[in-house]
Design a protein around this motif. Structure first.
Motif, mmCIF file in Angstrom:
data_model
loop_
_atom_site.group_PDB
_atom_site.id
_atom_site.type_symbol
_atom_site.label_atom_id
_atom_site.label_comp_id
_atom_site.label_asym_id
_atom_site.label_seq_id
_atom_site.Cartn_x
_atom_site.Cartn_y
_atom_site.Cartn_z
ATOM 1 N N UNK A 1 11.700 -38.511 -12.977
ATOM 2 C CA UNK A 1 11.965 -37.837 -14.354
ATOM 3 C C UNK A 1 13.551 -37.799 -14.768
ATOM 4 N N UNK A 2 13.648 -38.119 -15.988
ATOM 5 C CA UNK A 2 15.072 -38.070 -16.720
ATOM 6 C C UNK A 2 15.242 -36.705 -17.405
ATOM 7 N N UNK A 3 16.398 -36.161 -16.855
ATOM 8 C CA UNK A 3 16.498 -34.775 -17.389
ATOM 9 C C UNK A 3 17.997 -34.741 -18.055
ATOM 10 N N UNK A 4 17.791 -34.276 -19.311
ATOM 11 C CA UNK A 4 19.218 -33.983 -19.833
ATOM 12 C C UNK A 4 19.215 -32.540 -19.930
ATOM 13 N N UNK A 5 20.448 -32.129 -19.181
ATOM 14 C CA UNK A 5 21.004 -30.724 -19.201
ATOM 15 C C UNK A 5 21.995 -30.711 -20.460
ATOM 16 N N UNK A 6 21.791 -29.730 -21.288
ATOM 17 C CA UNK A 6 22.775 -29.486 -22.295
ATOM 18 C C UNK A 6 23.610 -27.941 -22.183
ATOM 19 N N UNK A 7 24.745 -27.942 -22.168
ATOM 20 C CA UNK A 7 25.605 -26.666 -21.975
ATOM 21 C C UNK A 7 25.752 -26.031 -23.558
ATOM 22 N N UNK A 8 25.246 -24.883 -23.752
ATOM 23 C CA UNK A 8 25.455 -24.292 -25.228
ATOM 24 C C UNK A 8 26.707 -23.539 -25.115
ATOM 25 N N UNK B 1 18.658 -31.539 -8.399
ATOM 26 C CA UNK B 1 17.594 -32.303 -8.620
ATOM 27 C C UNK B 1 17.736 -33.766 -8.530
ATOM 28 N N UNK B 2 18.915 -34.139 -8.312
ATOM 29 C CA UNK B 2 19.332 -35.601 -8.276
ATOM 30 C C UNK B 2 18.724 -36.233 -7.037
ATOM 31 N N UNK B 3 18.127 -35.582 -6.195
ATOM 32 C CA UNK B 3 17.445 -36.262 -4.886
ATOM 33 C C UNK B 3 16.083 -37.131 -5.371
ATOM 34 N N UNK B 4 15.547 -36.255 -6.430
ATOM 35 C CA UNK B 4 14.200 -36.678 -6.688
ATOM 36 C C UNK B 4 14.270 -37.056 -8.334
ATOM 37 N N UNK C 1 8.113 -28.384 -26.754
ATOM 38 C CA UNK C 1 7.153 -27.882 -25.821
ATOM 39 C C UNK C 1 7.983 -27.131 -24.675
ATOM 40 N N UNK C 2 8.137 -25.695 -24.890
ATOM 41 C CA UNK C 2 8.703 -24.973 -23.954
ATOM 42 C C UNK C 2 7.934 -24.734 -22.771
ATOM 43 N N UNK C 3 8.441 -25.153 -21.646
ATOM 44 C CA UNK C 3 7.731 -25.258 -20.171
ATOM 45 C C UNK C 3 7.916 -23.836 -19.389
ATOM 46 N N UNK D 1 9.103 -25.733 -11.018
ATOM 47 C CA UNK D 1 8.949 -25.993 -12.446
ATOM 48 C C UNK D 1 8.829 -27.584 -12.813
ATOM 49 N N UNK D 2 9.392 -28.506 -12.181
ATOM 50 C CA UNK D 2 9.426 -29.568 -12.448
ATOM 51 C C UNK D 2 8.249 -30.544 -11.826
#
Length: 168
Positions: free
Chosen positions: A1-8, A27-30, A133-135, A165-166
């Motif tokens: 899965x490709x995850x984009x993390x954004x700091x607000x 998370x980078x292991x998977x 879509x808020x998970x 969650x993932x």
């Protein structure tokens, strides 16, 4: 899965960035996880600027959001709300629709409870307005983690929560 993390956060030395980097490392292991931390560089949103054409820095983030399977947004709480830089980003991408139907995980990372509760509600309202879509959602605190040499070490319970969650 490709995850984009954004700091607000508006801070360049943000604990939210450090928290996201710790999450991304775990998370980078998977998964593939990238931390975006440049919202403070965005020009102030106005309809005149939008009509003049989308700035390249915003186009680059829009592309990253589009390519992501999940967007994780971590925000501090400023004056019982999200920081202006995060609201500004959300305004820039409202019309283009990158968050429409996108899986999003909004979280807060603040010094201690009950801070973050208002910011999380505000962020959720903006995400719902864009039909994201808020998970799930969560408040985290600096007291939940360990700081070692200016880095954050995640405890096992937080790692397990993100793993769970993932899998959804």
């Amino acid at each position: 899965m490709k995850i984009l993390c954004i700091s607000g956060s508006a801070s360049r030395d943000s604990s939210n960035v450090k928290f996201l980097k710790a999450i991304a490392e775990h998370l980078s292991d998977k998964h593939t996880a990238e931390v975006y931390e440049g919202l403070y560089r965005f020009p102030l949103f106005t309809t005149e600027r939008l009509n003049a054409g989308m700035p390249e820095i915003i186009n680059l983030l829009r592309d990253r959001i589009t390519q992501a399977d999940l967007v994780l947004i971590s925000t501090p709480e400023y004056n019982h709300n999200i920081p202006a830089v995060l609201k500004n980003m959300l305004e820039w991408i409202t019309d283009s629709g990158e968050l429409f139907g996108k899986r999003v995980l909004p979280i807060t990372f603040t010094p201690k409870a009950p801070r973050g509760e208002h910011a999380l509600i505000s962020l959720q309202m903006s995400l719902k307005a864009q039909q994201a879509s808020i998970i799930s959602e969560a408040n985290f605190y600096k007291t939940d983690v360990e700081f070692v040499d200016d880095l954050i070490v995640l405890p096992e319970d937080i790692k397990l929560m993100f793993d769970g969650l993932l899998e959804i």
